[in-house]
Scaffold this active site. Structure first.
Site, mmCIF file in Angstrom:
data_model
loop_
_atom_site.group_PDB
_atom_site.id
_atom_site.type_symbol
_atom_site.label_atom_id
_atom_site.label_comp_id
_atom_site.label_asym_id
_atom_site.label_seq_id
_atom_site.Cartn_x
_atom_site.Cartn_y
_atom_site.Cartn_z
ATOM 1 N N HIS A 149 -7.436 35.515 -51.802
ATOM 2 C CA HIS A 149 -7.149 36.423 -52.902
ATOM 3 C C HIS A 149 -5.762 37.015 -52.713
ATOM 4 O O HIS A 149 -5.274 37.130 -51.590
ATOM 5 C CB HIS A 149 -8.197 37.540 -52.944
ATOM 6 N N LYS A 592 -15.067 48.540 -59.415
ATOM 7 C CA LYS A 592 -14.185 48.756 -60.569
ATOM 8 C C LYS A 592 -14.983 49.232 -61.771
ATOM 9 O O LYS A 592 -14.536 50.078 -62.549
ATOM 10 C CB LYS A 592 -13.472 47.441 -60.894
#
Length: 935
Positions: A149, A592
């Site tokens: 990532h 999130k």
């Protein structure tokens, strides 16, 4: 997260050592800078040398940087501080490693929480016998999965230079060096620092998947093969120190299994560069590295086992196998047999090397197809040595190679294949249209209609398309990848192939779609009329809502005939007593989506419920934890994370992602790497043994945690849904710089839309971290705790008491992480970044909300900790206080550069703006280095 924050070792032992090592490194760095003409930069280094004391946390910084953003001195100062932060991390890492050694030599056995010794002592104290513990060890299967990532801000060459400097720091621990030898070590360290300075950290080009795999191969192919023997020795040493019989560990079934996985080359969720060709290439590279390592290691073993027929009789079993293997290999066996005549063990190993497969070619006669065949020959060598009375040689020469094959096989690491459910839906729609079936709107069908089609189609082996038929880009991408896997299985079996992971799993149909696509690619087989997939199909539950629905989806999946038949087929192939179903849970998107409390408690609830579902179906659940490198994405002290899992969630099996900068922080150096793997394996043993006896029942705080999660999530969503939020986020954080960065091959957004939903969780967290808001690590915690304290004082006090007693790991982990996230945030720096928001009303509205919750969280946490966090959590305060003044001018420069860069872009002067981007990226790297985390 700096390593010192996560350690329980004595400050009296570690902190003075950190100061001494940091002084040594910074003095050497300053000398290098002066010697190459960078006097002005050297004068502005943090933690300057003092005549009267070691480095202390009251350093007020040397921040007289040029006001002109174009002055090259300011940019060089940023880069120097980025290097300095890395040196500080190395000083902390080495001090903790040396402190652990001292504790293991002189301290109590359970001094280092989470270590082998601590776990073994605790289990024995609670009535578990050594035999019971040894038996459970063989059931432990730990698998870190390395991903790429976009969170690693350093170049591969920079990682190499840092490791070389750390190695020299460790070498300097030797007390036998003469003054001349110490001077030579210092000069080597200075040479490494000069290489580092002259290399620079900015990535000149956006990384490719091939480049990212190269970094992962370094860890998988070089670091971990060196690390696993250390891990093994640490277990043996702890076992003996605790007083257990070493003979219990001699059998291979009494050793934990540590293997590795990777997503690089297989993770195609929102990543158009991961093509079928890249996946095939990645599999070949992984196998080539594994086999190269095996050839080298077998060659060393052969050189050591130079036993001759003149000194001992050759066991008939060895002679018989040598003859059979030579006949199977045919003419290619002549040259290996011609070497080392009269040394049959060595000749046998020569033939074994010859029989290793070629990863780029189809299998040849006599060559090994599966690692189990090589293991059988290694066990034969060990048995024949033991029969001679040479048990020591069997243990020392053959044992490590046997362990290496068990860990890495012929594939080095399993490659998972991940794709988004929405992408799969578009692929199915294209297949239906190509087959003349009305299904262009398949993605919008309701669940019942989708299931009706999928069940009918899966009952038939007939594919939609014939070879050569084209359907569409999504269908071509998915089928191309699955065909690569089908060919690999046909040639070499399933070793090295991981799971087919479905991002954003929302229902049963999202999983059955994968079976349908597998049928089209020739990956599905039909046994007794039932479809069977050789690879596991794995749901990934990411958002809060998905986690809430996960038990029902898993229940339906495990009851489905195709899923059940596939599980049973793999169980038989693996020789297991029960089928094993893997489920992945995502920490990033849930954080999130709902904030820290809702995410962590939602994950806890979902896992507990899924464990119960799996048990009802007679299935062993393997939970795959998709953690990131920051608190907002599931990070935190490893031993606390493992202990915080619900009862039954670790039943021998523990799989988790290691992402971005976390890989180099944990695994760049052998001693640290072994220790971090120890925390995972020892923690898994502890959870497994206690879980089998029914220990660890959940306390009565669950209803209170439900209320906290709901209140925290509501407050967090209020922030995200406040008018002007995206404007504030876009201007008060450097998210636009991160989108322009070159620190990862994957796009920042899934589909390119500029919405909160489309933004990946990693850059979301990265941007908040850079500007020191870190809202996803603490926002909402204060409101939740304050509401509980007001409405249910007794409940609040019960919760606070349990946290202070640290006797319920999930609560301890959650509150401690929230306190660390809050402490890392900085309201003064927040305000500087908020000044970049052009709309005054938006700025004041959003900043006011954040600062108000920040203060509310402080009050609530201090009520739990019973005092200021700076006093009740001194280690965290020490780590952050040491870094804060060194970070302050870098934040100031980033704000200054952001304003100028954005002004030029607004004016349409893109070329002029681009000249500022490297300087901005340098500040991003430096802040990430200082905080020890990106996204």
């Amino acid at each position: 997260m700096p390593a010192l924050i996560t350690s329980r070792l004595s400050d009296a032992t570690a902190l003075p050592k950190i100061d001494r090592d940091l002084r040594f490194l910074m003095d050497a760095f300053a000398e290098v800078l002066r010697e190459i003409g960078e006097d002005a930069v050297a004068e502005r280094l943090p933690w300057p040398q003092r005549d009267d004391a070691l480095v202390t946390v009251d350093f007020d910084g040397v921040n007289d940087w040029p006001d002109d953003p174009a002055d090259p001195l300011a940019e060089r100062c940023v880069e120097a501080r980025s290097v300095a932060f890395q040196l500080l991390h190395q000083a902390e890492e080495n001090a903790l490693a040396q402190s652990r050694r001292q504790v293991e030599t002189e301290g109590p056995l359970d001094a280092d929480s989470g270590s082998w010794e601590s776990v073994l002592v605790g289990l024995e104290r609670d009535g578990f016998s050594p035999e019971e513990i040894a038996d459970a060890l063989g059931a432990i299967r730990v698998e870190p999965v390395l991903t790429a990532h976009p969170t690693e801000a350093k170049r591969a060459s920079v990682l190499h230079h840092h490791r070389a400097i750390y190695r020299l720091l460790v070498d300097s621990e030797n007390q036998m060096w003469t003054p001349g030898e110490r001077a030579a070590l210092r000069q080597e360290t200075k040479a490494g620092l000069e290489r580092l300075w002259r290399t620079g950290e900015i990535l000149l080009e956006k990384p490719t998947v091939e480049g990212e795999l190269g970094i992962v191969l370094y860890f998988l192919g070089e670091m971990f093969p060196q690390t696993l023997p250390w891990l093994d020795r640490r277990l043996e040493t702890a076992w003996t120190r605790v007083g257990f019989d070493p003979a219990l560990l001699r059998h291979p079934t009494h050793r934990p299994s540590v293997t590795f996985g990777t997503w690089v080359g297989g993770d195609r969720d929102g990543h158009p560069l991961v093509t079928p060709e890249i996946t095939a290439w990645a599999l070949e590279q992984l196998a080539a590295t594994a086999l190269s390592n095996l050839r080298e290691r077998l060659g060393r073993m052969a050189a050591g086992l130079s036993l001759t027929t003149s000194r001992q009789a050759v066991p008939p079993a060895l002679t018989a196998r040598l003859t059979r293997l030579a006949e199977a290999l045919g003419p290619t066996a002549e040259e290996p047999l011609a070497r080392n005549r009269g040394e049959p063990w060595r000749q046998m190993i020569n033939l074994m090397i010859e029989a290793l497969p070629d990863p780029s070619a189809p299998p040849l006669p006599g060559h090994y197809r599966r690692p189990r065949e090589l293991l059988n020959d290694l066990e034969l060598i060990a048995d024949t040595l033991s029969a001679l009375g040479a048990r020591r040689l069997a243990d020392r020469d053959v044992g490590p190679v046997h362990a290496m094959v068990r860990a890495f096989g012929f594939h080095l690491a399993t490659l998972d294949i991940r794709q988004n459910s929405a992408f799969h839906d578009r692929a199915v729609a294209q297949l239906l249209v190509a087959a003349g079936i009305d299904g262009a709107d398949f993605p919008t069908w309701d669940e019942d209609r989708r299931l009706d089609l999928l069940n009918r189609e899966l009952a038939s082996p007939r594919p939609f398309m014939h070879n050569g038929t084209r359907a569409g880009p999504e269908a071509a991408s998915v089928l191309g990848c699955l065909r690569v896997l089908a060919r690999r299985i046909e040639q070499r079996g399933p070793d090295g192939l991981g799971a087919l992971i479905v991002s954003m799993t929302r229902g049963l149909s999202d999983l059955l779609v994968v079976y349908l696509l597998a049928r089209e690619a020739g990956l599905l087989s039909y046994r007794d009329g039932m479809a069977v997939c050789p690879l596991p199909v794995v749901p990934l539950f990411e958002t809060i809502e998905d986690l809430e629905h996960s038990p029902g989806i898993l229940d339906a999946f495990l009851a489905h005939p195709v899923a059940r038949a596939s599980l049973e087929a793999r169980r038989r192939d693996d020789g297991e007593d029960r089928p094993r179903q893997q489920v992945m849970v995502g920490y990033s998107d849930s954080g999130k989506d709902g904030g820290l409390v809702a995410s962590q408690w939602g994950l806890h609830r979902a896992q507990a419920a899924m464990v119960a579902v799996a048990r009802r179906h007679g299935v062993r659940l393997r939970i795959f934890h998709g953690r990131g490198g920051t608190i907002s994405r599931g990070s935190g002290p490893t031993h606390r994370f493992v202990r915080a899992q619900p009862p039954g969630a670790i039943d021998g099996e523990f799989r988790l992602t290691e992402q971005g900068e976390t890989i180099s922080q944990k695994y760049a150096n052998i001693v640290t790497a072994a220790y971090n793997l120890e925390l995972l394996t020892a923690g898994s043993l502890n959870a497994t043994v206690r879980g089998r006896r029914g220990d660890g029942a959940e306390p009565d705080l669950a209803p209170i945690m439900d209320r906290l999660a709901a209140a925290s999530r509501a407050r967090y969503r209020t922030l995200l849904e406040t008018d002007g939020f995206m404007t504030f986020y876009g201007q008060a954080t450097p998210i636009d710089v991160i989108e322009s960065s070159r620190i990862g091959s994957r796009p920042v957004r899934r589909t390119g839309q500029r919405t909160l939903e489309d933004l990946r969780a990693i850059p979301w967290v990265f941007a908040w971290s850079q500007s020191r808001f870190l809202v996803s690590a603490w926002f909402g915690v204060g409101t939740a705790l304050e509401t509980l304290r007001r409405d249910d004082p007794d409940g609040f006090e019960r919760l606070a008491e349990r946290k202070r007693a640290a006797d319920w790991p999930p609560l301890h982990y959650l509150i401690s992480n929230a306190a660390t996230g809050w402490a890392t945030a900085d309201p003064n720096i927040m305000t500087r970044y908020a000044a970049l928001v052009e709309d005054t009303a938006v700025r004041e509205r959003l900043l006011g909300l954040i600062l108000e919750e920040f203060e509310r969280t402080r009050v609530a946490l201090e009520a739990i900790y019973q005092g200021p966090l700076s006093e009740t959590r001194p280690r965290v305060d020490r780590v952050l206080s040491l870094r804060a003044p060194a970070l302050a001018p870098i934040h100031d420069r980033q704000v200054q550069l952001l304003a100028e860069w954005r002004r030029l872009r607004t004016e349409g002067r893109e070329h002029s703006a681009d000249r500022w981007l490297p300087s901005l990226l340098q500040t991003v790297n430096a802040i990430a280095a200082g905080l020890g985390a990106t996204g």
